[in-house]
Design a protein around this motif. Structure first.
Motif, short mmCIF file in Angstrom:
data_model
loop_
_atom_site.label_atom_id
_atom_site.label_comp_id
_atom_site.label_asym_id
_atom_site.label_seq_id
_atom_site.Cartn_x
_atom_site.Cartn_y
_atom_site.Cartn_z
N ALA A 122 37.19 21.88 -61.35
CA ALA A 122 37.65 23.24 -61.62
C ALA A 122 36.86 24.25 -60.81
O ALA A 122 37.41 25.19 -60.23
N ILE A 123 35.55 24.05 -60.76
CA ILE A 123 34.69 24.95 -60.00
C ILE A 123 34.98 24.83 -58.51
O ILE A 123 35.10 25.83 -57.79
N ASP A 124 35.13 23.58 -58.02
CA ASP A 124 35.44 23.37 -56.60
C ASP A 124 36.75 24.03 -56.22
O ASP A 124 36.86 24.66 -55.15
N TRP A 125 37.75 23.87 -57.05
CA TRP A 125 39.07 24.43 -56.75
C TRP A 125 39.01 25.96 -56.71
O TRP A 125 39.55 26.59 -55.80
N THR A 126 38.33 26.53 -57.67
CA THR A 126 38.20 27.98 -57.70
C THR A 126 37.46 28.49 -56.47
O THR A 126 37.85 29.51 -55.87
N GLN A 127 36.40 27.80 -56.08
CA GLN A 127 35.67 28.21 -54.88
C GLN A 127 36.54 28.09 -53.63
O GLN A 127 36.46 28.95 -52.74
N ALA A 128 37.36 27.05 -53.56
CA ALA A 128 38.26 26.89 -52.41
C ALA A 128 39.26 28.04 -52.35
O ALA A 128 39.53 28.59 -51.27
N LEU A 129 39.78 28.41 -53.49
CA LEU A 129 40.73 29.53 -53.53
C LEU A 129 40.05 30.84 -53.16
O LEU A 129 40.62 31.67 -52.44
N GLN A 130 38.81 31.03 -53.63
CA GLN A 130 38.06 32.23 -53.26
C GLN A 130 37.81 32.27 -51.75
O GLN A 130 37.88 33.34 -51.13
N ALA A 131 37.50 31.11 -51.17
CA ALA A 131 37.24 31.05 -49.72
C ALA A 131 38.46 31.45 -48.91
O ALA A 131 38.34 31.97 -47.79
N LEU A 132 39.65 31.23 -49.49
CA LEU A 132 40.89 31.61 -48.83
C LEU A 132 41.28 33.06 -49.13
O LEU A 132 42.32 33.54 -48.67
N GLY A 133 40.45 33.73 -49.92
CA GLY A 133 40.72 35.13 -50.25
C GLY A 133 41.74 35.33 -51.35
O GLY A 133 42.25 36.44 -51.53
N ARG B 225 33.81 31.65 -65.13
CA ARG B 225 33.30 33.01 -64.93
C ARG B 225 31.78 33.04 -64.97
O ARG B 225 31.16 33.90 -64.34
N ARG B 226 31.17 32.11 -65.71
CA ARG B 226 29.71 32.04 -65.73
C ARG B 226 29.17 31.44 -64.43
O ARG B 226 28.20 31.93 -63.86
N ARG B 227 29.78 30.35 -63.99
CA ARG B 227 29.29 29.67 -62.79
C ARG B 227 29.67 30.40 -61.51
O ARG B 227 28.98 30.27 -60.50
N LEU B 228 30.75 31.15 -61.54
CA LEU B 228 31.21 31.89 -60.36
C LEU B 228 31.38 33.36 -60.76
O LEU B 228 32.49 33.82 -61.04
N PRO B 229 30.28 34.11 -60.80
CA PRO B 229 30.32 35.47 -61.35
C PRO B 229 31.34 36.39 -60.66
O PRO B 229 31.85 37.32 -61.29
N GLY B 230 31.63 36.16 -59.40
CA GLY B 230 32.54 37.06 -58.71
C GLY B 230 34.00 36.69 -58.82
O GLY B 230 34.85 37.36 -58.21
N ALA C 152 39.22 37.46 -62.91
CA ALA C 152 39.54 36.94 -64.25
C ALA C 152 40.91 36.26 -64.27
O ALA C 152 41.08 35.20 -64.90
N ARG C 153 41.87 36.83 -63.57
CA ARG C 153 43.22 36.25 -63.55
C ARG C 153 43.20 34.89 -62.87
O ARG C 153 43.84 33.93 -63.34
N LEU C 154 42.46 34.78 -61.76
CA LEU C 154 42.39 33.52 -61.04
C LEU C 154 41.73 32.45 -61.92
O LEU C 154 42.22 31.31 -61.98
N ALA C 155 40.65 32.80 -62.61
CA ALA C 155 39.98 31.83 -63.48
C ALA C 155 40.92 31.34 -64.57
O ALA C 155 40.97 30.13 -64.88
N GLU C 156 41.70 32.23 -65.15
CA GLU C 156 42.63 31.85 -66.20
C GLU C 156 43.74 30.95 -65.67
O GLU C 156 44.14 29.97 -66.32
N GLN C 157 44.24 31.25 -64.47
CA GLN C 157 45.32 30.45 -63.89
C GLN C 157 44.83 29.06 -63.51
O GLN C 157 45.52 28.06 -63.74
N VAL C 158 43.63 28.98 -62.92
CA VAL C 158 43.06 27.67 -62.57
C VAL C 158 42.86 26.84 -63.83
O VAL C 158 43.24 25.66 -63.89
N ARG D 159 37.18 28.08 -73.22
CA ARG D 159 35.83 27.68 -72.81
C ARG D 159 35.78 27.39 -71.31
O ARG D 159 34.79 27.71 -70.64
N GLU D 160 36.85 26.82 -70.77
CA GLU D 160 36.85 26.54 -69.33
C GLU D 160 36.88 27.83 -68.52
O GLU D 160 36.20 27.95 -67.49
N VAL D 161 37.62 28.81 -68.99
CA VAL D 161 37.61 30.12 -68.33
C VAL D 161 36.21 30.71 -68.37
O VAL D 161 35.70 31.24 -67.37
N ALA D 162 35.56 30.60 -69.52
CA ALA D 162 34.20 31.13 -69.65
C ALA D 162 33.23 30.42 -68.71
O ALA D 162 32.34 31.04 -68.12
N ILE D 163 33.40 29.09 -68.58
CA ILE D 163 32.54 28.32 -67.68
C ILE D 163 32.74 28.79 -66.23
O ILE D 163 31.77 29.01 -65.49
#
Length: 287
Positions: free
Chosen positions: A242-253, A207-212, A215-221, A201-205
């Motif tokens: 979880a969302i903040d951390w994923t966004q931070a990782l995305q910002a770093l590419g 991927r829903r909140r951060l569409p881009g 999938a591997r990054l969402a699962e690892q986070v 469910r957290e992976v689904a959340i």
């Protein structure tokens, strides 16, 4: 909405992914016209539920943020004293100082000068969703006052009269259990405990909140957060982190989570130095 399934579908459209328990509790709160008390660790989606429910129903969200020392006046209403004084001076100037004191006094206590705080606004503007956030931060006296308001969905203002909701607002109360909410209020409410989401469910959340998000990054986070929540941290990370951390990782590419990147971005997910040190030493950051 005629069933929990319809509530779940409506919440899903807003981006909030409910489980069956949450959807059923929200449906019953609306159908039975009872407040819903939600408890759980910070970051489990209690406040987000009220926000999503308001969005799903297309009504306003009115939020009362509780804190230590909050009183009825801060939650209910106040009079606009500066405008009342200006009104009196205007009346006096217009009448040359010879005006009816009783009539002048009665003209002060009208909707024009009434400052509606969240509880009164909810009674006046229903249908709406009233969010009473962190009720556990308020004291016993305020909790008793709130119970009285929620029992009748009406208040009496001495200078003005009774204000009663034509239709009861949908009321969501949240508590982080910093103290126990009294039994009298619990009896008035329906109750639901919110857990942190499981891995899927957290992976689904994410991927829903951060569409881009990859999938591997969402699962690892999500997997890293699941491991952190098993540790005795001062503040276990919630979905918001979880969302903040994923966004931070995305910002770093980053499209995947490695130990070095995870360690350098821990400030997005953990807010205490002791927690960071415990997580770094535990080895849970390894993919």
């Amino acid at each position: 909405m005629t069933s929990p399934a319809e509530v779940a579908a409506a919440l899903d459209k807003t981006g909030y992914l409910p489980d069956d328990g949450i959807a059923t509790a929200a449906f019953l709160a609306m159908r039975m016209r009872r407040p819903l008390l939600t408890e759980g660790e910070p970051g489990t989606g209690k406040t987000a539920l009220a926000q999503a429910l308001a969005a799903a129903l297309g009504v306003d969200l009115i939020r009362l943020q509780c804190h230590e020392g909050i009183d009825a006046a801060q939650a209910l209403y106040d009079w606009d004293f500066p405008r009342q004084l200006l009104h009196l001076r205007t009346l006096e100037a217009a009448s040359g100082g010879e005006f009816d004191a009783d009539a002048a006094e009665s003209s002060l206590y009208t909707p024009r000068f009434l400052l509606s705080r969240p509880l009164l606004r909810a009674l006046q503007e229903a249908p709406c969703v009233l969010l009473v956030d962190e009720i556990d931060r308020a004291d016993d006296e305020f909790e008793a006052f709130l119970l009285e308001v929620l029992s009748e969905y009406a208040v009496s203002i001495p200078e003005y009269g009774e204000v009663r909701a034509e239709q009861p607002p949908i009321v969501i109360l949240t508590s982080n259990r910093t103290r126990e909410v009294h039994d009298a209020l619990k009896r008035r409410c329906l109750y639901h405990w919110l857990e942190h989401p499981d891995l899927d469910r957290e992976v689904a959340i994410l991927r829903r909140r951060l569409p881009g998000v990859d999938a591997r990054l969402a699962e690892q986070v999500a997997a890293s957060l699941q491991r952190m929540r098993q540790m005795e941290l001062l503040k276990p990370p919630g979905v918001a982190e979880a969302i903040d951390w994923t966004q931070a990782l995305q910002a770093l590419g980053a499209d995947s989570l490695d130990t070095e990147t995870a360690a350098t971005t821990l400030g997005a997910v953990l807010k205490y130095r002791e927690d960071e040190a415990r997580v770094r030493a535990s080895g849970v950051l390894a993919p």
